[in-house]
Design an enzyme around this catalytic site. Sequence first.
Site, PDB file in Angstrom:
ATOM      1  N   LYS A   1      92.593  46.235  69.083  1.00  0.00           N
ATOM      2  CA  LYS A   1      91.659  45.121  69.214  1.00  0.00           C
ATOM      3  C   LYS A   1      92.428  43.812  69.025  1.00  0.00           C
ATOM      4  O   LYS A   1      93.103  43.620  67.998  1.00  0.00           O
ATOM      5  CB  LYS A   1      90.581  45.279  68.139  1.00  0.00           C
ATOM      6  CG  LYS A   1      89.255  44.697  68.467  1.00  0.00           C
ATOM      7  CD  LYS A   1      88.268  45.123  67.403  1.00  0.00           C
ATOM      8  CE  LYS A   1      86.947  44.479  67.603  1.00  0.00           C
ATOM      9  NZ  LYS A   1      86.116  44.573  66.398  1.00  0.00           N
TER      10      LYS A   1
HETATM   11  C1  E4P Z   1      82.860  44.500  66.655  1.00  0.00           C
HETATM   12  O1  E4P Z   1      83.707  44.775  67.478  1.00  0.00           O
HETATM   13  C2  E4P Z   1      82.705  43.152  66.093  1.00  0.00           C
HETATM   14  O2  E4P Z   1      83.809  42.803  65.332  1.00  0.00           O
HETATM   15  C3  E4P Z   1      81.429  43.112  65.304  1.00  0.00           C
HETATM   16  O3  E4P Z   1      80.385  43.625  66.112  1.00  0.00           O
HETATM   17  C4  E4P Z   1      81.081  41.717  64.782  1.00  0.00           C
HETATM   18  O4  E4P Z   1      79.806  41.782  64.217  1.00  0.00           O
HETATM   19  P1  E4P Z   1      79.204  40.618  63.293  1.00  0.00           P
HETATM   20  O5  E4P Z   1      79.022  39.413  64.145  1.00  0.00           O
HETATM   21  O6  E4P Z   1      77.899  41.179  62.814  1.00  0.00           O
HETATM   22  O7  E4P Z   1      80.193  40.402  62.184  1.00  0.00           O
END
Ligand code: E4P
Length: 218
Positions: A87
């Site tokens: 990622k």
């Molecule tokens: C996933 O890949 C993201 O990092 C995550 O969904 C972010 O979520 P949040 O905005 O609730 O922190």
Amino acid sequence: MKFFIDTANLEQIREAYEMGVLDGVTTNPSLMAKEGIKGLENQRKHYIDICNIVQADVSAEVISTDYEGMIREGEELAALNPHIVVKVPCIADGIRAIKYFTQKGIRTNCTLVFSTGQALLAAKAGATYVSPFVGRLDDISEDGIALVGQIVDMYRYYGYTTQVLAASIRSTRHIIQCVEVGADVATCPLSAIKGLLKHPLTDSGLQKFLEDYKSING
Ligand code: E4P
């Protein structure tokens, strides 16, 4: 639409996996911190534990913000398990790193995406997934689901193969809206996935069937 669970909590990951509908997991540094996974060695072991539970795509995020650091970290993460998806944040060095990983056959998830322009760059670099953050856009009075739909349309129009992974999903309603705009994947908290099951007519219908069965069978 594929379902990923958006957590680093092993119990929740196991529960979602046992439901039989889980296609993968996304994590981020905040989710790892929430589970109190301290130290590089423990964090890497945790990613391997998640991979062993789900045997499906697991996004593990790099911390570096420079190209060389992202490459080093991403290659180390990818070497942990074949299910790891690296990622990478949607910044200039991140796009360049995604291009490198794509050429090396390492799968990527371009994260922290808040515009179609960013999603275009992620696709051009060859990202496996692009993660528009729905909830965080809604939080600032923008329309997160509309962005997911715009990216889906753009990718279909130009034939990009990058999958649209709707992230920052906060509710069951968000999941349904992702379906409506054609997202490839939604990464969700367990509570939002379980919310899909809820319907009062299912509950009352089941209760009546069981009562009627009992009335004739004792
Ligand atoms: C996933 O890949 C993201 O990092 C995550 O969904 C972010 O979520 P949040 O905005 O609730 O922190």
